[in-house]
Design an enzyme around this catalytic site. Structure first.
Site, short mmCIF file in Angstrom:
data_model
loop_
_atom_site.label_atom_id
_atom_site.label_comp_id
_atom_site.label_asym_id
_atom_site.label_seq_id
_atom_site.Cartn_x
_atom_site.Cartn_y
_atom_site.Cartn_z
N HIS A 158 0.81 -1.23 0.00
CA HIS A 158 0.00 0.00 0.00
C HIS A 158 0.84 1.27 0.00
O HIS A 158 0.32 2.35 -0.22
CB HIS A 158 -0.93 0.01 1.22
CG HIS A 158 -2.02 -1.03 1.13
ND1 HIS A 158 -3.31 -0.72 0.81
CD2 HIS A 158 -1.99 -2.38 1.30
CE1 HIS A 158 -4.04 -1.82 0.78
NE2 HIS A 158 -3.26 -2.84 1.09
N ASP A 366 3.61 9.46 -0.80
CA ASP A 366 2.44 8.70 -0.33
C ASP A 366 2.16 7.57 -1.31
O ASP A 366 2.26 7.78 -2.53
CB ASP A 366 1.21 9.62 -0.24
CG ASP A 366 0.31 9.27 0.92
OD1 ASP A 366 0.32 8.11 1.35
OD2 ASP A 366 -0.40 10.17 1.42
O1 LIG Z 1 -2.12 0.88 10.87
P1 LIG Z 1 -1.43 2.20 11.19
O2 LIG Z 1 0.01 2.00 11.55
O3 LIG Z 1 -2.20 3.02 12.18
O4 LIG Z 1 -1.43 3.08 9.84
C1 LIG Z 1 -2.58 3.29 9.00
C2 LIG Z 1 -2.37 2.74 7.59
O5 LIG Z 1 -1.43 3.57 6.93
C3 LIG Z 1 -0.93 3.16 5.64
O6 LIG Z 1 -1.84 3.46 4.57
C4 LIG Z 1 -1.49 3.26 3.19
O7 LIG Z 1 -2.56 2.64 2.51
C5 LIG Z 1 -3.51 3.48 1.86
C6 LIG Z 1 -4.52 2.58 1.14
O8 LIG Z 1 -3.89 1.80 0.14
C7 LIG Z 1 -2.81 4.43 0.91
O9 LIG Z 1 -3.77 5.29 0.26
C8 LIG Z 1 -1.80 5.28 1.68
O10 LIG Z 1 -1.08 6.10 0.77
C9 LIG Z 1 -0.83 4.41 2.47
O11 LIG Z 1 -0.08 5.24 3.34
C10 LIG Z 1 -0.51 1.70 5.71
O12 LIG Z 1 -0.06 1.24 4.44
C11 LIG Z 1 -1.57 0.79 6.28
O13 LIG Z 1 -1.07 -0.56 6.39
C12 LIG Z 1 -1.89 1.29 7.68
O14 LIG Z 1 -2.88 0.47 8.28
O1 LIG Z 2 -10.08 11.83 10.98
C1 LIG Z 2 -9.96 11.06 10.03
C2 LIG Z 2 -8.85 11.09 9.16
C3 LIG Z 2 -8.81 10.18 8.11
N1 LIG Z 2 -9.79 9.26 7.94
C4 LIG Z 2 -9.76 8.29 6.81
O2 LIG Z 2 -8.49 7.64 6.79
C5 LIG Z 2 -8.14 7.30 5.46
C6 LIG Z 2 -6.72 7.77 5.19
O3 LIG Z 2 -6.24 7.13 4.04
P1 LIG Z 2 -5.05 7.70 3.17
O4 LIG Z 2 -4.84 6.77 2.04
O5 LIG Z 2 -5.32 9.11 2.76
O6 LIG Z 2 -3.78 7.74 4.14
P2 LIG Z 2 -3.16 6.68 5.20
O7 LIG Z 2 -3.56 7.20 6.55
O8 LIG Z 2 -3.76 5.34 4.90
O9 LIG Z 2 -1.70 6.77 5.00
C7 LIG Z 2 -9.17 7.97 4.54
O10 LIG Z 2 -10.13 7.02 4.13
C8 LIG Z 2 -9.83 9.00 5.47
O11 LIG Z 2 -11.17 9.30 5.15
C9 LIG Z 2 -10.88 9.20 8.79
O12 LIG Z 2 -11.78 8.39 8.62
N2 LIG Z 2 -10.94 10.12 9.82
#
Ligand SMILES: O=P(O)(O)OC[C@H]1O[C@H](O[C@H]2O[C@H](CO)[C@@H](O)[C@H](O)[C@H]2O)[C@H](O)[C@@H](O)[C@@H]1O
Ligand SMILES: O=c1ccn([C@@H]2O[C@H](COP(=O)(O)OP(=O)(O)O)[C@@H](O)[C@H]2O)c(=O)[nH]1
Length: 458
Positions: A158, A366
């Site tokens: 991701h 990202d």
């Molecule tokens: O599980 P956490 O350590 O709290 O972090 C939250 C998630 O962050 C990352 O998100 C990524 O996946 C998104 C969907 O494909 C993508 O849009 C974004 O750019 C990425 O940063 C991480 O990859 C997840 O595994 C985490 O759960």
């Molecule tokens: O206060 C918040 C901030 C973020 N999001 C959700 O968290 C996801 C963030 O995904 P993104 O791919 O932009 O970044 P990541 O946190 O996975 O790196 C999106 O669906 C947002 O709508 C949410 O539900 N509440």
């Protein structure tokens, strides 16, 4: 149809009486699981302290079994906070300066992957299709193969995949690269990530490319491709429309007192470029004095991974920075930045996106950035807002109607904010329409189907 087995660090279990819909990824994976029946396994998010974790906690919902395991305190420390979030995360986001490599944590990461493999293996049937998600679990296929598991196994990353010169600064890059070659299909978010992977594979001879999407390593072939993750576009657009007349969003609108809203929504993570974004907003206000008192920038930033020192430090830095800008630029009747450290539910977010004139999505790097896609889906077709998007987000490969910026160029980003705020309705509609059509066609269900189709054929 074969059963589907998903393994990810975090598991989303649908609540029986859910008031808010889960995120698009969880919705798509659950739909795929419902269609085929299967298992979703991962960490419970809990620690068993010093004790060995108890047996898997199984939760049955229809034809899906959610299988959760606790981890010991040391495991959480070494595998999640340690190697995953202090080595792989910064390296994959091109931040060599923040990677803190420790042998103990690397060993913990591989140990937890072995542990996951041992817990998963007894649940598997011979023709199950296994889909592993994200950087926490790269060595899982190698561990399963070592145990004699012959099922098809796919992996989706991701987050970004870096070029060889960045990845090879990580002392265990060889084990990580070899880990990926044990999958039947490796999926990335963008064509650039795929091409970086190919470069890493060939540079030190871990494998070679047979074609754009077929690689060879360990005397066998495996596939690699890019599958840009989408959102549940149509559903999100619908709840943005409904949420715009909800109580909270109405209150937010009233509180703006006619000012234009600029919105940013990100986990508090250094990859999201929040400090550079605040600088850009400050530059925009300073260079456009006629905008004093006319705009409000709302930054919603839930805390994330606070146990990791860089994240904890960042909480202070961003709060101080927002305070400083408000102190310097604000007036008795105007607060330039509203900075919120809480998570907001997605239906409310949808309404807030729709209220905003500008969506500011400016990560330094990202994997995809779903917020950018949600912002577009939430807009009013008759009067859409403008997306200001970092060229370093995976989403920039698809959302060509956004104002693309280099987030390191503070003045340039400030200029894009100004341009977005003054853009005519016709141009806004034209830009938005192209992006929305793309998002409707490439939604999260399609992403899931495309990956599973290729994995089934692999
Ligand atoms: O599980 P956490 O350590 O709290 O972090 C939250 C998630 O962050 C990352 O998100 C990524 O996946 C998104 C969907 O494909 C993508 O849009 C974004 O750019 C990425 O940063 C991480 O990859 C997840 O595994 C985490 O759960
Ligand atoms: O206060 C918040 C901030 C973020 N999001 C959700 O968290 C996801 C963030 O995904 P993104 O791919 O932009 O970044 P990541 O946190 O996975 O790196 C999106 O669906 C947002 O709508 C949410 O539900 N509440």
């Amino acid at each position: 149809m074969s059963r589907l087995v998903i393994i990810s660090n975090r598991v989303t279990i649908p609540e029986k009486s859910a008031t808010a819909p889960a995120g698009g990824l969880a919705v798509a994976l659950q739909a795929a699981l419902e269609e085929r029946g299967g298992i979703w396994m991962g960490w419970s998010g809990k620690s068993s302290g010093a004790k060995e974790p108890a047996e898997l906690h199984l939760i049955e919902r229809g034809n899906i079994t959610y299988a959760l395991t606790d981890l010991t305190k040391t495991d959480v420390e070494e595998y999640y906070h340690g190697f995953a979030n202090r080595v792989l995360w910064p390296i994959c986001h091109y931040r060599l300066d923040l990677a803190e490599y420790a042998r103990k944590e690397m060993a913990g990461y591989f140990r937890v992957n072995r542990f996951f493999a041992h817990r998963l293996a007894p649940l598997l049937k011979p023709d199950d299709i296994i889909w592993v998600h994200d950087y926490h679990l790269i060595p899982l296929a190698a561990e399963l193969r070592r145990m004699g598991i012959k099922n098809r196994i796919g992996f989706f990353l991701h987050i970004p995949w870096p070029p060889a010169d960045v990845l090879f600064a990580m002392p265990v890059h060889e084990e990580i690269m070899r880990g990926l070659t044990h999958y039947d299909l490796v999926g990335f978010q963008t064509v650039h990530d795929l091409s970086n992977f190919r470069g890493c594979l060939e540079r030190e001879g871990f494998g070679s490319a047979v074609s754009d999407t077929v690689f060879s390593a360990n005397g066998a072939e495996f596939r690699g491709n890019f599958y840009s993750i989408g959102i549940e576009t149509a559903a999100f657009a619908e709840f943005a429309r409904k949420s715009a007349s909800g109580v909270l969003v109405k209150k937010a609108r009233q509180s703006l007192e006619g000012r234009d809203l600029i919105i940013g929504v990100d986990r508090l993570d250094y990859s999201k470029g929040i400090t550079q974004r605040i600088d850009a907003y400050e530059s925009f206000i300073t260079r456009n004095p006629e905008q004093h008192g006319k705009v409000t920038y709302l930054q919603i930033t839930p805390k994330s991974r606070s146990e990791v020192p860089e994240y904890e430090q960042m909480q202070r830095t961003v709060a101080e920075q927002a305070g400083r800008v408000n102190g310097a630029l604000g007036a008795v009747d105007w607060v330039p930045i509203r900075y919120i450290n809480k998570s907001i539910g997605r239906p409310i977010l949808a309404g807030l996106y729709r209220l905003a004139k500008i969506g500011l999505v400016t990560p330094l790097r990202d994997g995809m950035n779903l917020v950018a896609k949600e912002f577009v889906a939430a807009q009013d077709p008759e009067d859409p807002g403008v997306l200001v998007l970092s060229r370093f987000a995976g989403a920039a490969q698809e959302l060509k109607g956004a104002l693309l910026v280099n987030p390191y160029d503070i003045e340039g980003t400030g200029h894009a904010i100004a341009r977005g705020l003054t853009m005519g309705r016709e141009e806004r509609i034209q830009r938005w329409r192209g992006m929305m059509d793309h998002l409707l066609e490439h939604d999260v269900t399609r992403w899931c189907d495309d990956f599973l189709k290729d994995l089934t054929a692999a």
